[in-house]
Design an enzyme around this catalytic site. Sequence first.
Site, PDB file in Angstrom:
ATOM      1  N   LYS A   1     -71.497  65.178  17.877  1.00  0.00           N
ATOM      2  CA  LYS A   1     -70.954  64.679  16.608  1.00  0.00           C
ATOM      3  C   LYS A   1     -70.505  63.239  16.806  1.00  0.00           C
ATOM      4  O   LYS A   1     -69.457  62.972  17.388  1.00  0.00           O
ATOM      5  CB  LYS A   1     -69.762  65.552  16.195  1.00  0.00           C
ATOM      6  CG  LYS A   1     -69.572  65.723  14.711  1.00  0.00           C
ATOM      7  CD  LYS A   1     -69.246  64.458  13.956  1.00  0.00           C
ATOM      8  CE  LYS A   1     -67.799  64.048  14.070  1.00  0.00           C
ATOM      9  NZ  LYS A   1     -67.545  62.752  13.387  1.00  0.00           N
TER      10      LYS A   1
ATOM     11  N   GLY B   1     -61.370  60.470  21.835  1.00  0.00           N
ATOM     12  CA  GLY B   1     -60.837  59.909  20.596  1.00  0.00           C
ATOM     13  C   GLY B   1     -59.334  59.791  20.669  1.00  0.00           C
ATOM     14  O   GLY B   1     -58.760  59.641  21.753  1.00  0.00           O
ATOM     15  N   SER B   2     -58.690  59.900  19.514  1.00  0.00           N
ATOM     16  CA  SER B   2     -57.247  59.675  19.455  1.00  0.00           C
ATOM     17  C   SER B   2     -56.465  60.847  20.047  1.00  0.00           C
ATOM     18  O   SER B   2     -56.919  61.997  20.009  1.00  0.00           O
ATOM     19  CB  SER B   2     -56.819  59.470  18.002  1.00  0.00           C
ATOM     20  OG  SER B   2     -57.092  60.632  17.249  1.00  0.00           O
ATOM     21  N   THR B   3     -55.287  60.553  20.564  1.00  0.00           N
ATOM     22  CA  THR B   3     -54.412  61.586  21.107  1.00  0.00           C
ATOM     23  C   THR B   3     -54.013  62.563  20.001  1.00  0.00           C
ATOM     24  O   THR B   3     -53.916  63.774  20.221  1.00  0.00           O
ATOM     25  CB  THR B   3     -53.172  60.939  21.758  1.00  0.00           C
ATOM     26  OG1 THR B   3     -53.630  60.220  22.914  1.00  0.00           O
ATOM     27  CG2 THR B   3     -52.148  61.964  22.199  1.00  0.00           C
ATOM     28  N   GLU B   4     -53.841  62.018  18.789  1.00  0.00           N
ATOM     29  CA  GLU B   4     -53.476  62.849  17.637  1.00  0.00           C
ATOM     30  C   GLU B   4     -54.521  63.963  17.412  1.00  0.00           C
ATOM     31  O   GLU B   4     -54.172  65.146  17.307  1.00  0.00           O
ATOM     32  CB  GLU B   4     -53.402  61.910  16.434  1.00  0.00           C
ATOM     33  CG  GLU B   4     -53.070  62.530  15.129  1.00  0.00           C
ATOM     34  CD  GLU B   4     -53.439  61.586  13.962  1.00  0.00           C
ATOM     35  OE1 GLU B   4     -53.826  60.418  14.211  1.00  0.00           O
ATOM     36  OE2 GLU B   4     -53.355  62.044  12.816  1.00  0.00           O
TER      37      GLU B   4
ATOM     38  N   GLY C   1     -56.809  64.879  19.562  1.00  0.00           N
ATOM     39  CA  GLY C   1     -56.870  65.660  20.800  1.00  0.00           C
ATOM     40  C   GLY C   1     -55.887  66.821  20.772  1.00  0.00           C
ATOM     41  O   GLY C   1     -56.201  67.946  21.184  1.00  0.00           O
TER      42      GLY C   1
ATOM     43  N   GLU D   1     -60.532  63.207  26.400  1.00  0.00           N
ATOM     44  CA  GLU D   1     -60.352  61.829  26.883  1.00  0.00           C
ATOM     45  C   GLU D   1     -59.723  61.071  25.729  1.00  0.00           C
ATOM     46  O   GLU D   1     -60.376  60.817  24.719  1.00  0.00           O
ATOM     47  CB  GLU D   1     -61.717  61.257  27.296  1.00  0.00           C
ATOM     48  CG  GLU D   1     -61.591  60.138  28.290  1.00  0.00           C
ATOM     49  CD  GLU D   1     -61.483  58.798  27.607  1.00  0.00           C
ATOM     50  OE1 GLU D   1     -60.331  58.399  27.303  1.00  0.00           O
ATOM     51  OE2 GLU D   1     -62.504  58.169  27.363  1.00  0.00           O
TER      52      GLU D   1
ATOM     53  N   CYS E   1     -60.140  52.443  25.353  1.00  0.00           N
ATOM     54  CA  CYS E   1     -59.040  53.338  25.676  1.00  0.00           C
ATOM     55  C   CYS E   1     -58.343  52.933  26.965  1.00  0.00           C
ATOM     56  O   CYS E   1     -57.157  53.146  27.124  1.00  0.00           O
ATOM     57  CB  CYS E   1     -59.530  54.776  25.760  1.00  0.00           C
ATOM     58  SG  CYS E   1     -61.022  54.944  26.736  1.00  0.00           S
TER      59      CYS E   1
HETATM   60  P1  NAI Z   1     -60.295  59.968  15.792  1.00  0.00           P
HETATM   61  O1  NAI Z   1     -59.735  60.640  16.989  1.00  0.00           O
HETATM   62  O2  NAI Z   1     -59.882  60.453  14.438  1.00  0.00           O
HETATM   63  O3  NAI Z   1     -61.900  60.026  15.840  1.00  0.00           O
HETATM   64  C1  NAI Z   1     -62.674  60.276  17.003  1.00  0.00           C
HETATM   65  C2  NAI Z   1     -63.746  61.308  16.699  1.00  0.00           C
HETATM   66  O4  NAI Z   1     -63.124  62.541  16.367  1.00  0.00           O
HETATM   67  C3  NAI Z   1     -64.643  60.978  15.502  1.00  0.00           C
HETATM   68  O5  NAI Z   1     -65.949  61.423  15.778  1.00  0.00           O
HETATM   69  C4  NAI Z   1     -64.023  61.788  14.383  1.00  0.00           C
HETATM   70  O6  NAI Z   1     -64.926  62.102  13.354  1.00  0.00           O
HETATM   71  C5  NAI Z   1     -63.592  63.035  15.116  1.00  0.00           C
HETATM   72  N1  NAI Z   1     -62.502  63.797  14.496  1.00  0.00           N
HETATM   73  C6  NAI Z   1     -61.513  63.351  13.670  1.00  0.00           C
HETATM   74  N2  NAI Z   1     -60.696  64.347  13.328  1.00  0.00           N
HETATM   75  C7  NAI Z   1     -61.161  65.479  13.917  1.00  0.00           C
HETATM   76  C8  NAI Z   1     -60.747  66.843  13.962  1.00  0.00           C
HETATM   77  N3  NAI Z   1     -59.654  67.254  13.302  1.00  0.00           N
HETATM   78  N4  NAI Z   1     -61.449  67.716  14.704  1.00  0.00           N
HETATM   79  C9  NAI Z   1     -62.535  67.314  15.388  1.00  0.00           C
HETATM   80  N5  NAI Z   1     -62.983  66.042  15.388  1.00  0.00           N
HETATM   81  C10 NAI Z   1     -62.313  65.119  14.678  1.00  0.00           C
HETATM   82  O7  NAI Z   1     -59.974  58.421  15.934  1.00  0.00           O
HETATM   83  P2  NAI Z   1     -59.883  57.324  14.775  1.00  0.00           P
HETATM   84  O8  NAI Z   1     -59.100  57.887  13.623  1.00  0.00           O
HETATM   85  O9  NAI Z   1     -61.223  56.822  14.512  1.00  0.00           O
HETATM   86  O10 NAI Z   1     -59.020  56.185  15.465  1.00  0.00           O
HETATM   87  C11 NAI Z   1     -57.598  56.243  15.444  1.00  0.00           C
HETATM   88  C12 NAI Z   1     -57.025  55.717  16.728  1.00  0.00           C
HETATM   89  O11 NAI Z   1     -57.401  56.554  17.801  1.00  0.00           O
HETATM   90  C13 NAI Z   1     -57.518  54.342  17.139  1.00  0.00           C
HETATM   91  O12 NAI Z   1     -56.804  53.333  16.497  1.00  0.00           O
HETATM   92  C14 NAI Z   1     -57.266  54.378  18.613  1.00  0.00           C
HETATM   93  O13 NAI Z   1     -55.915  54.083  18.874  1.00  0.00           O
HETATM   94  C15 NAI Z   1     -57.539  55.813  18.990  1.00  0.00           C
HETATM   95  N6  NAI Z   1     -58.900  56.002  19.535  1.00  0.00           N
HETATM   96  C16 NAI Z   1     -59.065  56.192  20.875  1.00  0.00           C
HETATM   97  C17 NAI Z   1     -60.330  56.299  21.410  1.00  0.00           C
HETATM   98  C18 NAI Z   1     -60.554  56.479  22.865  1.00  0.00           C
HETATM   99  O14 NAI Z   1     -61.559  56.020  23.375  1.00  0.00           O
HETATM  100  N7  NAI Z   1     -59.717  57.186  23.572  1.00  0.00           N
HETATM  101  C19 NAI Z   1     -61.524  56.193  20.585  1.00  0.00           C
HETATM  102  C20 NAI Z   1     -61.255  56.068  19.172  1.00  0.00           C
HETATM  103  C21 NAI Z   1     -59.985  55.957  18.690  1.00  0.00           C
HETATM  104 MG    MG Z   2     -58.767  59.772  12.816  1.00  0.00          MG
END
Ligand code: NAI
Ligand code: MG
Length: 478
Positions: free
Chosen positions: A184, A236-239, A241, A258, A292
């Site tokens: 995804k 993705g985000s800790t939230e 996660g 991660e 990250c």
């Molecule tokens: P996000 O964590 O919402 O998105 C990352 C992925 O998770 C996307 O593919 C999204 O569609 C998916 N996703 C979102 N909600 C989900 C859920 N409930 N269940 C399963 N999958 C879900 O991150 P977002 O909102 O794009 O960015 C927010 C903040 O997160 C950024 O400002 C940054 O601080 C952090 N982030 C950290 C990353 C890293 O590499 N560790 C990568 C992206 C964002």
């Molecule tokens: Mg998000």
Amino acid sequence: MSILEYAPSPETTAPHIRERYGLFIEGRWVSPASGRYVPTINPADESVLAEVAFAEAADVDRAVRAARKAYDKYWRKLSGAARAKYVYRIARAITERSRELAVLETLNGGKPIRESRDFDVPAAAAHFFYYAGWADKLEWALRAGRTAHPIGVCGQIVPWNFPLLMAAWKLAPALACGNTVVLKPAETTPLTALALAQIVAEADLPPGVVNVVTGDGSTGAALVEHDDVDKIAFTGSTEVGKIIARATAGTAKRLTLELGGKAANIVCADAPLDQAMEGIVNGIYFNQGHVCCAGSRLLVEERIHDEIIERLRARIETLRLGDPLDKNTDIGAINSRAQLDKIHELVDSGVEAGATLVQQSCWLPERGFFFPASFFTGVQPSHRIAREEIFGPVLSVMTFRTPEEAVEKANNTPYGLSAGVWTDKGSKNMWIAQQLRAGVVWCNTFNQFDPASPFGGYRESGFGREGGVHGLHEYLAH
Ligand code: NAI
Ligand code: MG
């Protein structure tokens, strides 16, 4: 200050982009059940690049069924040597199409073409090459006497900051170990994942071994909640996660996360300063700070603070911000309006809290999402800009007096993904590195990656490792 002006040097070969992309399920391009498609844009000028299918729970279910069938029918039965050939084929195809993939990555994500061309795409290929080599040697990755078994169907959810590379990090070890996958991509950056799906089809992988479902968080959530998924791998985000950790708790699903980071980059007074300056700049401004493991908290020894600040002030004036497709560009576009809003909000909080903001003086393009290279001095450890992930080109500078204080400040964070240490003294370097609670510590360098080297976090940066032999264990049953 005047700097040498460069003539524009835009990348010219436009990749073929379809008007509309379906979902990649069971080796074919199919329409989403809802018939819904959403536009994906170029964040550098807000133009629409293509329309992409929006997958809902019914589509995710179809993809998981395809992955299960492929797992039972073909993939788990193949020898490691046979799987290796497929993984190797993907690596070769990425290399052959590297230019096209680099342009596509830059168009859809906003990162400078120099980075997608020289880092993202070669590193993605390298991961497939590396794990192709492991596929017939899995027993060597385990303790003696144990047999390697795949886990089954893996749901893999990736973010927008390194769309192709994160897909590679997830797919390559999963496939090498004999798992099948539903991938995804992030909502803002689907195009290179879809190009990768096309590569998978052309590499003639059995249908259903790799499936790609585009959509948003609800699509990801449907994948996480699907009963027939054996493992979730998320970056993705800790939230989010935490949401996934809760959703999978008490189930048989395996999980690797991660997540975010707020890495300390520690510069001692005896460090080689010219190199350290480049490490600081690369550590925070690489990929507009959408990293990250970015070195977003600079800890400098007090007596070199003023010198470092003067150098940094001069150095950011030499960074060229603008068209990501221009080969001279250092700072490209912020990935989305939402991310730009988040950066503004956190930077405003820093100014309000009393920290001093320094920014490169440059014009921002009228269209698209841009933010200048920035840093804050006078940052207190309690400030939001010292604690929260900004995920933009914004550095928070703090000071320390002794190595003990540097360690204490560096570890004063809920995260623990990476860190950097700069000093000429080997013993001091090793001592500090050992005290840091971070998955990766770079000594006298920053942001170095290799497929053979594991990557992952402590505490709120997540758990599990990607890369190297450690990355194999996450895709083998035990
Ligand atoms: P996000 O964590 O919402 O998105 C990352 C992925 O998770 C996307 O593919 C999204 O569609 C998916 N996703 C979102 N909600 C989900 C859920 N409930 N269940 C399963 N999958 C879900 O991150 P977002 O909102 O794009 O960015 C927010 C903040 O997160 C950024 O400002 C940054 O601080 C952090 N982030 C950290 C990353 C890293 O590499 N560790 C990568 C992206 C964002
Ligand atoms: Mg998000």
